[in-house]
Structure formats: structure tokens, C-alpha cells
Design an enzyme around this catalytic site. Structure first.
Site, PDB file in Angstrom:
ATOM      1  N   LYS A  38       0.787  -1.238   0.000  1.00  0.00           N
ATOM      2  CA  LYS A  38       0.000   0.000   0.000  1.00  0.00           C
ATOM      3  C   LYS A  38       0.816   1.283   0.000  1.00  0.00           C
ATOM      4  CE  LYS A  38      -1.253  -0.124   4.933  1.00  0.00           C
ATOM      5  NZ  LYS A  38      -2.382  -0.147   5.866  1.00  0.00           N
ATOM      6  N   GLN A  50      14.665  -4.015  15.211  1.00  0.00           N
ATOM      7  CA  GLN A  50      15.982  -3.608  15.719  1.00  0.00           C
ATOM      8  C   GLN A  50      16.771  -4.799  16.263  1.00  0.00           C
ATOM      9  OE1 GLN A  50      15.578  -0.536  18.700  1.00  0.00           O
ATOM     10  NE2 GLN A  50      14.795   0.962  17.249  1.00  0.00           N
ATOM     11  N   GLY A  51      16.221  -5.429  17.328  1.00  0.00           N
ATOM     12  CA  GLY A  51      16.979  -6.407  18.127  1.00  0.00           C
ATOM     13  C   GLY A  51      17.557  -7.532  17.300  1.00  0.00           C
ATOM     14  N   GLU A 117      17.927 -11.314  24.701  1.00  0.00           N
ATOM     15  CA  GLU A 117      16.738 -10.511  25.019  1.00  0.00           C
ATOM     16  C   GLU A 117      15.913 -11.251  26.066  1.00  0.00           C
ATOM     17  OE1 GLU A 117      14.696  -9.337  21.401  1.00  0.00           O
ATOM     18  OE2 GLU A 117      16.527  -8.527  20.558  1.00  0.00           O
ATOM     19  N   HIS A 245       5.618  -3.221  24.206  1.00  0.00           N
ATOM     20  CA  HIS A 245       7.065  -3.230  24.422  1.00  0.00           C
ATOM     21  C   HIS A 245       7.351  -2.331  25.613  1.00  0.00           C
ATOM     22  CE1 HIS A 245      11.350  -3.123  23.829  1.00  0.00           C
ATOM     23  NE2 HIS A 245      11.237  -3.989  22.838  1.00  0.00           N
ATOM     24  N   ARG A 291       8.516 -10.055  28.224  1.00  0.00           N
ATOM     25  CA  ARG A 291       7.977  -8.707  28.037  1.00  0.00           C
ATOM     26  C   ARG A 291       6.692  -8.417  28.796  1.00  0.00           C
ATOM     27  NH1 ARG A 291       9.049  -7.692  21.813  1.00  0.00           N
ATOM     28  NH2 ARG A 291      11.274  -7.751  22.245  1.00  0.00           N
ATOM     29  N   HIS A 352       3.020  -2.958  20.575  1.00  0.00           N
ATOM     30  CA  HIS A 352       4.166  -3.361  19.742  1.00  0.00           C
ATOM     31  C   HIS A 352       3.859  -4.522  18.799  1.00  0.00           C
ATOM     32  CE1 HIS A 352       8.374  -3.885  18.763  1.00  0.00           C
ATOM     33  NE2 HIS A 352       8.377  -5.129  19.218  1.00  0.00           N
ATOM     34  N   GLU A 376       3.144 -11.480  10.822  1.00  0.00           N
ATOM     35  CA  GLU A 376       2.420 -10.992  12.006  1.00  0.00           C
ATOM     36  C   GLU A 376       0.906 -11.104  11.862  1.00  0.00           C
ATOM     37  OE1 GLU A 376       4.120  -7.444  13.652  1.00  0.00           O
ATOM     38  OE2 GLU A 376       2.425  -7.123  15.005  1.00  0.00           O
ATOM     39  N   ARG A 387       4.591 -13.497  22.990  1.00  0.00           N
ATOM     40  CA  ARG A 387       5.681 -13.860  22.085  1.00  0.00           C
ATOM     41  C   ARG A 387       7.043 -13.685  22.753  1.00  0.00           C
ATOM     42  NH1 ARG A 387       8.816 -10.445  18.213  1.00  0.00           N
ATOM     43  NH2 ARG A 387       7.813  -8.792  19.386  1.00  0.00           N
ATOM     44  N   LEU A 393      10.353 -12.368  13.381  1.00  0.00           N
ATOM     45  CA  LEU A 393      11.035 -12.357  12.072  1.00  0.00           C
ATOM     46  C   LEU A 393      11.308 -13.799  11.660  1.00  0.00           C
ATOM     47  CD1 LEU A 393      13.562  -9.386  12.547  1.00  0.00           C
ATOM     48  CD2 LEU A 393      11.476  -9.373  11.188  1.00  0.00           C
TER      49      LEU A 393
HETATM   50  P1  FAD Z   1       5.182  -6.111   7.904  1.00  0.00           P
HETATM   51  O1  FAD Z   1       6.633  -6.082   7.899  1.00  0.00           O
HETATM   52  O2  FAD Z   1       4.488  -5.178   8.826  1.00  0.00           O
HETATM   53  O3  FAD Z   1       4.673  -5.837   6.432  1.00  0.00           O
HETATM   54  C1  FAD Z   1       3.307  -5.642   6.159  1.00  0.00           C
HETATM   55  C2  FAD Z   1       3.170  -5.183   4.724  1.00  0.00           C
HETATM   56  O4  FAD Z   1       1.819  -5.228   4.330  1.00  0.00           O
HETATM   57  C3  FAD Z   1       3.628  -3.754   4.478  1.00  0.00           C
HETATM   58  O5  FAD Z   1       4.343  -3.736   3.274  1.00  0.00           O
HETATM   59  C4  FAD Z   1       2.321  -2.992   4.338  1.00  0.00           C
HETATM   60  O6  FAD Z   1       2.421  -1.819   3.586  1.00  0.00           O
HETATM   61  C5  FAD Z   1       1.488  -4.024   3.639  1.00  0.00           C
HETATM   62  N1  FAD Z   1       0.030  -3.856   3.764  1.00  0.00           N
HETATM   63  C6  FAD Z   1      -0.717  -3.826   4.873  1.00  0.00           C
HETATM   64  N2  FAD Z   1      -2.021  -3.681   4.555  1.00  0.00           N
HETATM   65  C7  FAD Z   1      -2.089  -3.619   3.198  1.00  0.00           C
HETATM   66  C8  FAD Z   1      -3.146  -3.467   2.272  1.00  0.00           C
HETATM   67  N3  FAD Z   1      -4.418  -3.313   2.645  1.00  0.00           N
HETATM   68  N4  FAD Z   1      -2.849  -3.447   0.958  1.00  0.00           N
HETATM   69  C9  FAD Z   1      -1.573  -3.555   0.526  1.00  0.00           C
HETATM   70  N5  FAD Z   1      -0.533  -3.694   1.376  1.00  0.00           N
HETATM   71  C10 FAD Z   1      -0.786  -3.732   2.689  1.00  0.00           C
HETATM   72  N6  FAD Z   1      10.522  -8.801  15.547  1.00  0.00           N
HETATM   73  C11 FAD Z   1      11.615  -9.578  15.706  1.00  0.00           C
HETATM   74  O7  FAD Z   1      11.544 -10.799  15.531  1.00  0.00           O
HETATM   75  N7  FAD Z   1      12.822  -8.998  16.027  1.00  0.00           N
HETATM   76  C12 FAD Z   1      12.961  -7.670  16.208  1.00  0.00           C
HETATM   77  O8  FAD Z   1      14.048  -7.185  16.480  1.00  0.00           O
HETATM   78  C13 FAD Z   1      11.809  -6.844  16.074  1.00  0.00           C
HETATM   79  N8  FAD Z   1      11.900  -5.505  16.282  1.00  0.00           N
HETATM   80  C14 FAD Z   1      10.795  -4.727  16.030  1.00  0.00           C
HETATM   81  C15 FAD Z   1      10.900  -3.341  16.148  1.00  0.00           C
HETATM   82  C16 FAD Z   1       9.828  -2.533  15.832  1.00  0.00           C
HETATM   83  C17 FAD Z   1       9.941  -1.034  15.960  1.00  0.00           C
HETATM   84  C18 FAD Z   1       8.608  -3.115  15.411  1.00  0.00           C
HETATM   85  C19 FAD Z   1       7.438  -2.263  15.070  1.00  0.00           C
HETATM   86  C20 FAD Z   1       8.488  -4.493  15.336  1.00  0.00           C
HETATM   87  C21 FAD Z   1       9.579  -5.307  15.640  1.00  0.00           C
HETATM   88  N9  FAD Z   1       9.486  -6.690  15.535  1.00  0.00           N
HETATM   89  C22 FAD Z   1      10.602  -7.467  15.712  1.00  0.00           C
HETATM   90  C23 FAD Z   1       8.280  -7.327  15.007  1.00  0.00           C
HETATM   91  C24 FAD Z   1       8.518  -7.622  13.519  1.00  0.00           C
HETATM   92  O9  FAD Z   1       9.216  -6.559  12.935  1.00  0.00           O
HETATM   93  C25 FAD Z   1       7.224  -7.826  12.765  1.00  0.00           C
HETATM   94  O10 FAD Z   1       6.415  -8.732  13.447  1.00  0.00           O
HETATM   95  C26 FAD Z   1       7.503  -8.375  11.376  1.00  0.00           C
HETATM   96  O11 FAD Z   1       8.424  -7.543  10.723  1.00  0.00           O
HETATM   97  C27 FAD Z   1       6.218  -8.477  10.592  1.00  0.00           C
HETATM   98  O12 FAD Z   1       6.541  -8.788   9.269  1.00  0.00           O
HETATM   99  P2  FAD Z   1       5.372  -8.982   8.222  1.00  0.00           P
HETATM  100  O13 FAD Z   1       6.023  -9.246   6.933  1.00  0.00           O
HETATM  101  O14 FAD Z   1       4.399  -9.943   8.752  1.00  0.00           O
HETATM  102  O15 FAD Z   1       4.617  -7.557   8.209  1.00  0.00           O
HETATM  103  C1  SIN Z   2      13.433  -5.277  20.266  1.00  0.00           C
HETATM  104  O1  SIN Z   2      14.422  -5.100  19.572  1.00  0.00           O
HETATM  105  O2  SIN Z   2      13.380  -5.026  21.479  1.00  0.00           O
HETATM  106  C2  SIN Z   2      12.228  -5.824  19.614  1.00  0.00           C
HETATM  107  C3  SIN Z   2      12.385  -7.261  19.439  1.00  0.00           C
HETATM  108  C4  SIN Z   2      11.076  -7.896  19.133  1.00  0.00           C
HETATM  109  O3  SIN Z   2      10.040  -7.237  19.087  1.00  0.00           O
HETATM  110  O4  SIN Z   2      11.077  -9.120  18.976  1.00  0.00           O
END
Ligand code: FAD
Ligand code: SIN
Length: 537
Positions: A38, A50-51, A117, A245, A291, A352, A376, A387, A393
Site C-alpha cells: 500500500k 531492531q533487536g 533478550e 514493548h 515482556r 508493539h 504478524e 511472544r 522475524l
Molecule cells: P510487515 O513487515 O508489517 O509488512 C506488512 C506489509 O503489508 C507492508 O508492506 C504494508 O504496507 C502491507 N500492507 C498492509 N495492509 C495492506 C493493504 N491493505 N494493501 C496492501 N498492502 C498492505 N521482531 C523480531 O523478531 N525482532 C525484532 O528485532 C523486532 N523488532 C521490532 C521493532 C519494531 C519497531 C517493530 C514495530 C516491530 C519489531 N518486531 C521485531 C516485530 C517484527 O518486525 C514484525 O512482526 C515483522 O516484521 C512483521 O513482518 P510482516 O512481513 O508480517 O509484516
Molecule cells: C526489540 O528489539 O526489542 C524488539 C524485538 C522484538 O520485538 O522481537
């Protein structure tokens, strides 16, 4: 003139780690893939991770220990078979990322650098400094760009799943069984709704952090995939388990920049406003307790003292390590006038991660044939009620790979379903000139969820939230049917649906477990099961 549908074998919605990994795997198998995303394709929760990514890669660690830690954090609600299967595939998932070009950080002696962590009994978090997500996103997007079988549609918003039931069975025109046949997608630049046809649709739309007033999640996290699946009658699970978080950077603004838990893994300590390292009063694992425990302890300290924030003390880590291992956090804080090797960082909890989502099996299949979910947005049973840090990831990359066998089987045995005659009907609807209502309603939703459905809940607070959500839903539905659709309207509608699912699951759970803590049912039931919601179609 009627536009012909765009046809693919597989449509992937989302360009985070889950969607990109799944698209690459499908293309490697020879399928023609569309990625619908989107915003710009980098914009995702993944990009902000990050982590790092948790997996057993060291000889001093064992998969059984990773399984044990995950089950313990999940507080009795994980699906043990899912935990074992996904974590055993962990090293393969890491290998897949390395092959795509992700260069994980290493120590000076060349060994891979492993972070720690909360809730992990061993050092097992692979990372790229403190910008792991950005590095993963970059490598996967590079591979996608090189693939001739993948078309990426940026600034395209997936609105609704098209299914056999929606097209035919509601009018009793067919005995064909229900399945996914495609998607309606809004081209955000031209403002036109297009039809996409495919036998398989993968939801990889990420989480729902934006339903809360304060979140670490970027603006894309509006629960679109969950709401779309729910509207199509797909089973949704465990939505009450929202992970807060413990340490987001506190500011007067709405922004909540994450201060990674890995900082505590290297010796960071949370302190209250009197400077006390209070976590030892709450849990023997102190700052590295899971957490849910840390977030609840912080909430309790803040409520007792009335403080607007607490402190994260990273001064013992030392300037050299801070700058090498956490350059992004170091720079962010410095730009705001805080030298983190000498001064404490103001922190607060923020919404988070969503542990629940669209229920899938270990091939990523949902309850609707042809609809898959990964990342997610999905609930595989890995996280249970809470979690374990950095398991998400990993889950996304492992599940993207695991789904491929069943994908092959499904595509080969399923006949195409033509959408040639299917079009989004818009008539002569106008864009509403009362946009301010949408902004107010979004703020009201986010405040209600923050005030009534956050770290500590009660039955009364949940009821209050539900009543507000019902009113908001009525208003947004009027908008949806009477005006031309656009992104803010569609997102708000999906956010309200996602929020209602969180409250509905929370009301179902008459106990406190993991991330769901309610003062009205403070203990745990003996035989708890996942909460499931499914709309009758
Ligand atoms: P996302 O990466 O959120 O991607 C979703 C995609 O769907 C995006 O491209 C979005 O634009 C698209 N989308 C959504 N709705 C629509 C729609 N209607 N139409 C078209 N496109 C759409 N997890 C870890 O394991 N380790 C970490 O260190 C960690 N650190 C984090 C730090 C932060 C700040 C955050 C916010 C999360 C962190 N997490 C971490 C959690 C982890 O990043 C996410 O759970 C993971 O990246 C989710 O990946 P995903 O591909 O499922 O979704
Ligand atoms: C963090 O780096 O603290 C986030 C890690 C996670 O959400 O798994």
C-alpha cells in the site's frame, strides 16, 4: 469500458519479511507472482525491527532450549507442535536470509555476534547492528527486483478478498465450494479500483499497532489483512494478546521510537524516577524477564508514582559498544540531546506486536481454501499468550518457506475461476467533504483502546471500549457505503474491525494469562484454550 482483471498464480499482499520471502519462494517454484503493497515497498514493520532474529546457531545452544523458552513465555497457550516445527526450521530460515545477501553482524574474531533478550536462556539473537529489519528488507527487495516472475505494485491498497461465496453462493447460483478467487485493489495514484485474479492469495499485511494511541509500529499497521479475512468468514484467533514493548522513547509527541530490548541484554537497567532498579522486586530475571512481566511492572511503577515515564540506564555499557552495536539508537537519542553513555533515556511502554491473527496451520493455510497467511497477520500457535522476543522475524521467514509444498499441491489441483465479468461498482459516489470526521473517529478509537484495552484490563473497561467501537463502526459503515473509498476510510474501517476482534477475544477470556491481564479474573484457568472468532457468512 470494463478493464480486464490482472491475472497471477499467486497474489501476495504486503512487502515485509513475510510477503517478500513468500513471493521469492513462489517465484523460485516457477509461479507468476504479484506483490500488492500500500505504500513504498520498504514501508513495513519489518523495516523498523531492531533487536534481531532468534535462532539456534551456536554449539552452546540447543533447539530444545529455544522451544522451552518459547513455551514458557507463551504461558501455556502455545501449540507445542508448531513451536517445535518452526524453531527446528530456524537455522534453515537464517540460511535463506544469508543466501539472499543479509550480512549479520560478527564479533572481532569473526564469530557471528549473538544478542540476548528477555526470556531467552541463551545468547541466540542474530542481528545487523540495531537495524536488522532494514538490512533484511533491503536484501529481499533486491532479490525481488531481480526476479522476472514477480511484479510489484506499490501504492496499491488491497480492499477486499473475492470469494466464490461472495460471488455466487449468496445468490444460490452455484454449488461450487467456497474458495478465494482474487482481490479488489485500489490504485492509490489513479484512485481506481482494479480486479486481480489468482487461485492463491497470501495475506502478509502485518499487525495492528495503529489501533492504539501509542505504538512502536509505523502507519501501515492498521489490521487490513485481519479485517479482510474476518469479513470473508475466516477463523481469527487469540486477538486479546497484544504485546506492549516495555521501552519506547518517551516524548511529548505521539511518536514512540523503540529502544531495543537488546540494550538490556548488554546490561541496560530500567529505573524508576527515584533511580531505583525496581525490576528485582517483581521478577528474579529482573530486566530480562519476558515482556509481559516487564511491561506490567513498569505500568505498576508508573501508576503508583504518577510518573509520565521511567528511565533506561545504558551508561554501564560503554561508549564503544553503544556506538558499534546500537548506532541507530545512539544517533536518535543524541539528536534529542541525550548522550546515552552518560545520561538515562526516558522510556514508556507502547503497543508493539499482535500475537494472534488469522488462524493457520503449519503450511500457512487458513480456514478458507486458497487463502494463506504468513507473518504478524497470522496465528500459527508459536507465540501463545506472549511472544518470545525476536521470534517473529524467524516465524515469518520459516513459514514462508514451509508453505511452498502445499502451494504446489493446491495450485495443481485447483481450476481457475474467471473474474472477467467482475468489477467494483462505484456508481457516481463522491469523496466525502467531511474528512475531519475520519480524523476524529480515528483518534477516538486509538484513545479508547489505549485507555480501556491496554496492559491492565477490567470487564468494565472492555465494555466501555466495545460500546464506543460499536458507535464508530456504525458511522464508518455509513461512510463506506455512501462515499467513494480512499485509503484513510478503508484503513479506519479495518482498524475498527481489528479493535472489535481484540475486545471480543478479551471478553471471552475469563482469566489472566500472558499478555491478557484483567483485575476481574486475576488467576489462570486450569484448562485454557485459544479464543476463536469467526463471522458467519
Ligand atoms: P510487515 O513487515 O508489517 O509488512 C506488512 C506489509 O503489508 C507492508 O508492506 C504494508 O504496507 C502491507 N500492507 C498492509 N495492509 C495492506 C493493504 N491493505 N494493501 C496492501 N498492502 C498492505 N521482531 C523480531 O523478531 N525482532 C525484532 O528485532 C523486532 N523488532 C521490532 C521493532 C519494531 C519497531 C517493530 C514495530 C516491530 C519489531 N518486531 C521485531 C516485530 C517484527 O518486525 C514484525 O512482526 C515483522 O516484521 C512483521 O513482518 P510482516 O512481513 O508480517 O509484516
Ligand atoms: C526489540 O528489539 O526489542 C524488539 C524485538 C522484538 O520485538 O522481537
Amino acid at each position: 469500458m470494463k478493464a480486464a482483471p490482472k491475472k497471477y498464480d499467486v497474489i501476495v499482499v504486503g512487502s515485509g519479511i513475510a510477503g517478500l520471502s513468500y513471493a521469492l519462494r513462489s517465484a523460485e517454484m516457477g509461479y507468476k507472482v504479484a506483490i500488492i503493497t500500500k505504500k513504498d515497498s520498504t514501508e513495513s514493520n519489518t523495516n523498523y525491527a531492531q533487536g534481531g532474529i532468534a535462532a539456534v546457531t551456536s554449539i552452546s545452544d540447543e533447539v530444545n532450549l529455544h522451544v522451552e523458552d518459547t513455551l514458557k513465555a507463551g504461558d501455556g497457550l502455545c501449540d507445542q507442535a508448531a513451536v517445535e516445527a518452526i524453531l527446528r526450521d530456524g537455522p534453515k530460515g537464517i540460511e535463506a536470509l544469508i543466501q539472499k545477501g543479509v550480512e549479520f553482524s560478527s564479533l572481532e574474531d569473526g564469530r557471528i555476534s549473538l544478542g540476548k533478550e528477555g526470556g531467552h536462556s541463551k545468547r541466540r539473537i542474530l542481528h545487523v547492528k540495531d537495524v536488522t529489519g532494514k538490512a533484511i528488507e533491503k536484501a529481499l527487495l533486491y532479490a525481488v527486483d531481480k526476479s522476472s516472475l514477480i511484479d510489484t505494485f506499490e501504492h496499491h491498497f488491497a480492499i477486499e478478498l473475492i470469494t466464490v461465496d461472495k460471488l455466487l453462493r449468496a445468490e444460490k447460483k452455484s454449488s461450487e465450494s467456497n474458495r478465494v478467487t482474487g482481490l479488489f485493489v485500489l490504485d492509490v495514484n489513479s484512485n481506481k479500483v482494479e480486479t486481480y485474479e489468482a487461485k492463491v492469495v497470501l495475506l502478509a499485511t502485518g499487525g495492528i499497532g495503529q489501533i492504539y494511541q501509542f505504538t512502536t509500529n509505523p502507519s501501515i499497521a492498521t489490521g487490513d489483512g485481519i479485517a479482510m479475512a474476518y469479513r470473508a468468514g475466516v477463523a481469527i484467533e487469540n486477538m486479546e494478546f497484544i504485546q506492549f514493548h516495555p521501552t519506547a522513547f518517551y516524548s511529548q509527541k505521539r511518536e514512540r521510537f523503540l529502544i531495543t530490548e537488546a540494550l538490556r541484554g548488554e546490561g541496560g537497567i530500567i529505573r524508576n524516577l527515584s533511580g531505583e532498579a525496581f525490576m528485582e522486586r517483581y521478577d528474579s530475571r529482573k530486566d530480562l524477564a519476558p515482556r509481559d512481566v516487564v511491561a506490567r511492572s513498569i505500568d505498576s511503577e508508573m501508576k503508583q508514582s504518577g510518573a509520565a515515564h521511567l528511565w533506561l540506564d545504558a551508561t554501564k555499557i560503554g561508549l564503544k559498544t553503544l556506538r558499534r552495536r546500537f548506532p541507530n539508537i545512539y544517533d536518535y537519542c543524541q539528536e534529542r540531546g541525550i548522550e546515552i553513555d552518560k545520561e538515562w533515556i526516558p522510556v514508556v511502554p507502547a503497543a508493539h506486536y499482535l500475537c494472534g491473527g488469522v488462524k493457520t496451520n503449519l503450511s500457512g493455510e487458513t480456514s478458507l481454501p486458497g487463502l494463506y497467511a504468513c507473518g504478524e497477520v497470522a496465528c500459527t500457535g508459536l507465540h501463545g499468550a506472549n511472544r518470545l522476543a525476536s521470534n517473529s522475524l524467524l516465524e515469518a521467514v520459516v513459514m514462508a518457506n514451509r508453505g511452498s509444498e502445499s502451494l504446489k499441491d493446491y495450485l495443481s489441483k485447483t481450476e481457475p475461476f474467471s473474474l472477467e465479468s467482475i468489477q467494483w461498482v462505484e456508481g457516481d459516489l463522491e469523496i466525502s467533504d467531511e474528512r475531519v470526521v475520519l480524523t476524529h473517529n480515528k483518534e477516538e478509537l486509538q484513545r479508547a483502546m489505549w485507555d480501556y484495552v491496554s496492559i491492565v484490563r477490567t470487564s468494565n473497561r472492555l465494555e466501555r471500549a466495545w460500546n464506543r467501537l460499536e458507535n464508530l463502526e456504525k458511522e464508518i459503515n455509513e461512510y463506506y457505503w455512501n462515499f467513494k473509498v480512499d485509503v484513510s476510510l478503508l484503513e479506519l474501517r479495518n482498524m475498527i474491525t481489528s479493535a472489535k476482534l481484540v475486545v471480543e477475544c478479551a471478553v471471552q477470556r475469563k482469566e489472566s494469562r500472558g499478555l491478557h491481564y484483567t483485575l476481574d479474573h486475576p488467576s489462570k484457568l486450569k484448562n485454557a484454550s485459544p479464543s476463536i472468532v469467526q463471522k458467519a457468512f
